[in-house]
Design a protein around this motif. Structure first.
Motif, PDB file in Angstrom:
ATOM      1  N   THR A 162      57.382  82.567  20.172  1.00  0.00           N
ATOM      2  CA  THR A 162      57.287  81.455  19.219  1.00  0.00           C
ATOM      3  C   THR A 162      58.022  80.229  19.733  1.00  0.00           C
ATOM      4  OG1 THR A 162      57.149  82.998  17.358  1.00  0.00           O
ATOM      5  CG2 THR A 162      57.807  80.734  16.855  1.00  0.00           C
ATOM      6  N   LYS A 163      59.231  80.450  20.288  1.00  0.00           N
ATOM      7  CA  LYS A 163      60.000  79.317  20.804  1.00  0.00           C
ATOM      8  C   LYS A 163      59.271  78.648  21.961  1.00  0.00           C
ATOM      9  CE  LYS A 163      64.443  77.813  22.574  1.00  0.00           C
ATOM     10  NZ  LYS A 163      65.861  78.118  22.831  1.00  0.00           N
ATOM     11  N   ILE A 164      58.716  79.443  22.869  1.00  0.00           N
ATOM     12  CA  ILE A 164      58.047  78.854  24.027  1.00  0.00           C
ATOM     13  C   ILE A 164      56.762  78.140  23.603  1.00  0.00           C
ATOM     14  CG2 ILE A 164      56.516  80.708  24.854  1.00  0.00           C
ATOM     15  CD1 ILE A 164      58.989  78.746  27.014  1.00  0.00           C
ATOM     16  N   LYS A 165      56.131  78.621  22.514  1.00  0.00           N
ATOM     17  CA  LYS A 165      54.963  77.910  21.977  1.00  0.00           C
ATOM     18  C   LYS A 165      55.374  76.538  21.454  1.00  0.00           C
ATOM     19  CE  LYS A 165      51.718  81.529  20.539  1.00  0.00           C
ATOM     20  NZ  LYS A 165      51.070  82.168  19.371  1.00  0.00           N
ATOM     21  N   ILE A 166      56.508  76.513  20.742  1.00  0.00           N
ATOM     22  CA  ILE A 166      57.010  75.237  20.229  1.00  0.00           C
ATOM     23  C   ILE A 166      57.348  74.309  21.390  1.00  0.00           C
ATOM     24  CG2 ILE A 166      58.908  74.142  18.960  1.00  0.00           C
ATOM     25  CD1 ILE A 166      58.986  76.693  17.208  1.00  0.00           C
ATOM     26  N   LEU A 167      57.975  74.884  22.435  1.00  0.00           N
ATOM     27  CA  LEU A 167      58.306  74.081  23.616  1.00  0.00           C
ATOM     28  C   LEU A 167      57.038  73.557  24.282  1.00  0.00           C
ATOM     29  CD1 LEU A 167      61.140  76.280  25.155  1.00  0.00           C
ATOM     30  CD2 LEU A 167      61.401  74.024  24.144  1.00  0.00           C
ATOM     31  N   LYS A 168      56.006  74.414  24.311  1.00  0.00           N
ATOM     32  CA  LYS A 168      54.734  73.978  24.894  1.00  0.00           C
ATOM     33  C   LYS A 168      54.167  72.792  24.112  1.00  0.00           C
ATOM     34  CE  LYS A 168      49.971  75.423  25.677  1.00  0.00           C
ATOM     35  NZ  LYS A 168      48.928  76.402  25.338  1.00  0.00           N
ATOM     36  N   GLU A 169      54.223  72.913  22.778  1.00  0.00           N
ATOM     37  CA  GLU A 169      53.726  71.811  21.945  1.00  0.00           C
ATOM     38  C   GLU A 169      54.540  70.545  22.180  1.00  0.00           C
ATOM     39  OE1 GLU A 169      53.986  73.414  18.037  1.00  0.00           O
ATOM     40  OE2 GLU A 169      52.277  74.776  18.299  1.00  0.00           O
ATOM     41  N   GLU A 170      55.860  70.719  22.373  1.00  0.00           N
ATOM     42  CA  GLU A 170      56.701  69.556  22.654  1.00  0.00           C
ATOM     43  C   GLU A 170      56.339  68.938  23.998  1.00  0.00           C
ATOM     44  OE1 GLU A 170      60.743  70.762  22.439  1.00  0.00           O
ATOM     45  OE2 GLU A 170      60.757  70.957  20.247  1.00  0.00           O
ATOM     46  N   ILE A 171      56.085  69.819  24.992  1.00  0.00           N
ATOM     47  CA  ILE A 171      55.691  69.327  26.319  1.00  0.00           C
ATOM     48  C   ILE A 171      54.388  68.552  26.223  1.00  0.00           C
ATOM     49  CG2 ILE A 171      54.872  70.055  28.601  1.00  0.00           C
ATOM     50  CD1 ILE A 171      56.900  72.389  28.378  1.00  0.00           C
ATOM     51  N   GLU A 172      53.418  69.139  25.486  1.00  0.00           N
ATOM     52  CA  GLU A 172      52.127  68.464  25.337  1.00  0.00           C
ATOM     53  C   GLU A 172      52.278  67.153  24.574  1.00  0.00           C
ATOM     54  OE1 GLU A 172      49.805  71.467  23.471  1.00  0.00           O
ATOM     55  OE2 GLU A 172      49.242  72.434  25.375  1.00  0.00           O
ATOM     56  N   LYS A 173      53.168  67.185  23.542  1.00  0.00           N
ATOM     57  CA  LYS A 173      53.412  65.961  22.774  1.00  0.00           C
ATOM     58  C   LYS A 173      54.066  64.904  23.665  1.00  0.00           C
ATOM     59  CE  LYS A 173      55.733  64.172  18.652  1.00  0.00           C
ATOM     60  NZ  LYS A 173      56.430  63.105  19.387  1.00  0.00           N
ATOM     61  N   ASN A 174      55.066  65.347  24.455  1.00  0.00           N
ATOM     62  CA  ASN A 174      55.728  64.403  25.362  1.00  0.00           C
ATOM     63  C   ASN A 174      54.755  63.845  26.389  1.00  0.00           C
ATOM     64  OD1 ASN A 174      58.154  64.789  24.073  1.00  0.00           O
ATOM     65  ND2 ASN A 174      58.864  66.367  25.480  1.00  0.00           N
ATOM     66  N   LYS A 175      53.854  64.723  26.853  1.00  0.00           N
ATOM     67  CA  LYS A 175      52.837  64.278  27.805  1.00  0.00           C
ATOM     68  C   LYS A 175      51.916  63.260  27.153  1.00  0.00           C
ATOM     69  CE  LYS A 175      49.142  66.029  30.791  1.00  0.00           C
ATOM     70  NZ  LYS A 175      48.376  67.238  31.193  1.00  0.00           N
ATOM     71  N   LEU A 176      51.506  63.574  25.883  1.00  0.00           N
ATOM     72  CA  LEU A 176      50.649  62.639  25.155  1.00  0.00           C
ATOM     73  C   LEU A 176      51.387  61.337  24.889  1.00  0.00           C
ATOM     74  CD1 LEU A 176      48.017  62.028  23.662  1.00  0.00           C
ATOM     75  CD2 LEU A 176      48.987  63.125  21.635  1.00  0.00           C
ATOM     76  N   ASP A 177      52.686  61.469  24.505  1.00  0.00           N
ATOM     77  CA  ASP A 177      53.479  60.261  24.264  1.00  0.00           C
ATOM     78  C   ASP A 177      53.564  59.414  25.525  1.00  0.00           C
ATOM     79  OD1 ASP A 177      53.904  61.052  21.685  1.00  0.00           O
ATOM     80  OD2 ASP A 177      55.930  61.811  22.014  1.00  0.00           O
ATOM     81  N   LYS A 178      53.689  60.081  26.678  1.00  0.00           N
ATOM     82  CA  LYS A 178      53.754  59.353  27.942  1.00  0.00           C
ATOM     83  C   LYS A 178      52.430  58.656  28.211  1.00  0.00           C
ATOM     84  CE  LYS A 178      55.905  58.190  31.729  1.00  0.00           C
ATOM     85  NZ  LYS A 178      57.088  57.303  31.687  1.00  0.00           N
ATOM     86  N   GLU A 179      51.338  59.374  27.944  1.00  0.00           N
ATOM     87  CA  GLU A 179      50.012  58.775  28.151  1.00  0.00           C
ATOM     88  C   GLU A 179      49.805  57.592  27.203  1.00  0.00           C
ATOM     89  OE1 GLU A 179      47.386  62.038  27.585  1.00  0.00           O
ATOM     90  OE2 GLU A 179      47.706  62.869  29.595  1.00  0.00           O
ATOM     91  N   ILE A 180      50.282  57.747  25.946  1.00  0.00           N
ATOM     92  CA  ILE A 180      50.168  56.651  24.980  1.00  0.00           C
ATOM     93  C   ILE A 180      51.016  55.464  25.437  1.00  0.00           C
ATOM     94  CG2 ILE A 180      50.741  55.947  22.627  1.00  0.00           C
ATOM     95  CD1 ILE A 180      49.925  58.739  21.709  1.00  0.00           C
ATOM     96  N   GLU A 181      52.210  55.785  25.971  1.00  0.00           N
ATOM     97  CA  GLU A 181      53.081  54.718  26.470  1.00  0.00           C
ATOM     98  C   GLU A 181      52.403  53.942  27.595  1.00  0.00           C
ATOM     99  OE1 GLU A 181      57.395  54.241  28.740  1.00  0.00           O
ATOM    100  OE2 GLU A 181      56.860  56.146  27.803  1.00  0.00           O
ATOM    101  N   ILE A 182      51.750  54.683  28.498  1.00  0.00           N
ATOM    102  CA  ILE A 182      51.027  54.030  29.599  1.00  0.00           C
ATOM    103  C   ILE A 182      49.874  53.204  29.050  1.00  0.00           C
ATOM    104  CG2 ILE A 182      49.586  54.462  31.633  1.00  0.00           C
ATOM    105  CD1 ILE A 182      51.341  56.974  32.118  1.00  0.00           C
ATOM    106  N   ALA A 183      49.120  53.812  28.088  1.00  0.00           N
ATOM    107  CA  ALA A 183      47.989  53.092  27.485  1.00  0.00           C
ATOM    108  C   ALA A 183      48.473  51.834  26.777  1.00  0.00           C
ATOM    109  CB  ALA A 183      47.259  54.010  26.503  1.00  0.00           C
ATOM    110  N   SER A 184      49.640  51.951  26.122  1.00  0.00           N
ATOM    111  CA  SER A 184      50.192  50.794  25.417  1.00  0.00           C
ATOM    112  C   SER A 184      50.533  49.675  26.387  1.00  0.00           C
ATOM    113  CB  SER A 184      51.436  51.223  24.628  1.00  0.00           C
ATOM    114  OG  SER A 184      52.018  50.123  23.977  1.00  0.00           O
ATOM    115  N   LYS A 185      51.145  50.047  27.522  1.00  0.00           N
ATOM    116  CA  LYS A 185      51.485  49.037  28.532  1.00  0.00           C
ATOM    117  C   LYS A 185      50.231  48.369  29.084  1.00  0.00           C
ATOM    118  CE  LYS A 185      55.858  51.106  30.031  1.00  0.00           C
ATOM    119  NZ  LYS A 185      56.569  51.788  31.144  1.00  0.00           N
ATOM    120  N   ILE A 186      49.198  49.192  29.315  1.00  0.00           N
ATOM    121  CA  ILE A 186      47.940  48.630  29.834  1.00  0.00           C
ATOM    122  C   ILE A 186      47.329  47.686  28.809  1.00  0.00           C
ATOM    123  CG2 ILE A 186      45.571  49.200  30.509  1.00  0.00           C
ATOM    124  CD1 ILE A 186      46.696  51.827  31.677  1.00  0.00           C
TER     125      ILE A 186
END
Length: 548
Positions: free
Chosen positions: A285-309
């Protein structure tokens, strides 16, 4: 078949060459003592059997003996059970005893036989070694559990989870005094792979593939098929094995298998394995939550890049012109939005474009990028506003015809030679004109359809004659969608009033007044949509008192 009446306990049997055993027999159901031998009477300081026979087993006062009898009684078999305990005599001296239990059955009753040996001074060394090993095992078990907890607390990625599952298997086997085992889990980071941790055992390739297929099916889990696979796997080994299937939310997470060649698994061992399986599910369960956080952080990074563009598309400064003051404001509701505007300056003209995608976030940002690219190409071709909108509409029609998303747009061109403004509107909000000459608000109401709705649609071209001091406000609908705490909207009338009351100010000052007003009106409530606006104040033409 055991015959209690004919059973004659021998007083000369020995546990070892130094230790003679006492014998006690109890009824397995009532736990009452039914028979004792002379060694038992002497050991527990009774003159005859009247103080023991007929009494409950607890009356002996030996620690663990009652729990041990319940344990062996639950097994419903003739297995032997052994433990070491102490017994305090009447004078306070302590005896160290080894107790061996065995359950036997007659035609009508079931009995438990206790063979109890005092550990003499000659055997103290053996006992001390056993006691020392017990404490060492307990210490090691506590150490491994603490280590497991530390790994769990610091777990951050798949590599940490590998360490956690490996340590969990090691700690589990130590806790139950077993020698072999493995854990087989679905890899939640990769749907096509599996995590397998082994201790003193290498799972055969065919069995691995069969278990993998069984767990991967995720439909009806056939436990009988799993047992059959493991029976074949261990058919040529001396192992007994126990399996715990891990389930969560109707899905199979994996299995824990432990093996041992010394004994069958008791209820205690099963409970320990089940407890460790809960711990393992906690790790999953913890690693699933961490996975979701990783995916969220990845999405946040992609959104950050999209925002800059996307922010790179939006002008940070306005063109500096002698006959026209410009002021802009841009506030996306999210990191990326659906609003877009741009300027293109030529010798005698300034072209401006503004659009609003129906929607927010990444999907809207992708369409904004499409509009930006198309406008860059079209602005080099010196096309009229109506031709620009027609081309953008055709571009978007092929991308959006099968989606519910459309784009409103407005394209205008200031001509400083003939002091006019030529424009076309694709269902965008009606720009507001403050006419200095007529001292009134005029809405530029002429509009065509949304871009992306119909292919090859021809947008009308409109021409507006400008006078010195005229003010044009072009905006997206997020501006009038602002609400206050009472649910009231900002409305077009408020925009009109701001222009009327502040028309004597510069474009930049009018923008500051407008922005101040919308924040005051909203009372801290977040804006529901992107807000973009362009304020244009025309300074060409004659500047006399008549128009001031």
């Amino acid at each position: 078949m055991f015959d209690l009446e004919r059973f004659n306990p021998l007083n000369n049997n020995h546990f070892c060459e130094f230790c003679q055993y006492a014998l006690i027999i109890i009824d397995a159901d009532s736990k009452e003592i039914v028979k004792v031998n002379q060694v038992a009477l002497k050991l527990f300081e009774y003159e005859d059997d009247k103080g023991l026979v007929g009494h409950n087993l607890k009356s002996l006062g030996i620690r663990q003996i009652y729990e041990a009898s319940k344990e062996i009684n639950n097994q419903k078999n003739t297995k032997r059970y052994k433990f070491i305990s102490d017994y305090t005599l009447a004078d306070g001296d302590v005896l160290y005893l080894e107790v061996n239990l065995q359950q036997v059955s007659s035609s009508n009753n079931s009995y438990i036989i206790y063979r109890i040996s005092e550990i003499s001074e000659q055997c103290q060394y053996c006992y001390q070694k056993m006691q020392q090993k017990y404490f060492e095992d307990q210490y090691q078990s506590i150490h491994e559990v603490n280590k497991l907890s530390t790994i769990f607390a610091s777990m951050r990625d798949l590599e940490d989870f590998d360490k956690f599952s490996e340590q969990l298997l090691k700690t589990l086997l130590l806790r139950i005094d077993s020698t072999h085992g493995f854990i087989f889990l679905n890899n939640i980071f990769d749907d096509n792979s599996y995590i397998k941790k082994e201790f003193n055992y290498k799972l055969e390739g065919k069995s691995f593939r069969l278990i993998k297929r069984l767990i991967k099916s995720q439909g009806y889990f056939n436990r009988e098929e799993l047992d059959e696979i493991l029976d074949k796997e261990f058919s040529e080994t001396p192992f007994n094995f126990f399996v715990e299937v891990l389930r969560a939310e109707g899905k199979i997470l994996g299995i824990i298998v432990v093996m041992d060649m010394k004994k069958d698994y008791s209820k205690f061992v099963k409970e320990v394995i089940q407890a460790f399986s809960i711990y393992l599910k906690g790790g999953i369960t913890k690693i699933k939550i961490l996975k979701e956080e990783i995916e969220k952080n990845k999405l946040d990074k992609e959104i950050e890049i999209a925002s800059k563009i996307q922010n790179s598309f939006i002008p940070k400064q306005t063109p500096q012109l002698e006959d026209l003051e410009l002021a802009i404001y841009y506030n996306p509701a999210k990191e990326v939005g659906g609003d877009y505007f741009a300027f293109k300056q030529t010798n005698d003209k300034l072209n401006l474009f503004i659009s609003d995608v129906m929607g927010k976030g990444i999907p809207a940002a992708i369409i904004v990028a499409t509009v930006h690219s198309a406008l860059n190409i079209l602005s080099r071709l010196d096309k009229s506003p109506s031709e620009v909108l027609k081309n953008i509409n055709n571009n978007l029609y092929h991308d959006l015809k099968n989606s519910p998303t459309f784009v409103s747009a407005f394209y205008g061109s200031f001509d400083f030679v003939d002091k006019s403004f030529i424009y076309s509107n694709a269902a965008h909000n009606q720009p507001i004109l403050w006419s200095k000459k007529e001292k009134k608000i005029i809405n530029l109401a002429e509009r065509g359809i949304l871009c992306g709705v119909k292919e090859d649609y021809s947008y009308a071209k409109h021409r507006l004659k400008l006078n010195h001091g005229d003010i044009l406000l072009i905006y997206t609908d997020g501006l009038i969608d602002i609400q206050n705490k009472l649910g009231e909207r900002f409305t077009l009338n408020r925009l009109n009033q701001i222009l009327i009351e502040n028309n004597q100010l510069s474009a930049e000052d009018i923008k500051e007044k407008l922005v101040e007003e919308i924040y005051s009106f909203s009372e801290g409530i977040p804006f529901p949509d992107d807000i973009s606006l362009i304020i244009c104040k025309f300074l060409g033409g004659e500047s006399n008192e008549k128009y001031r």
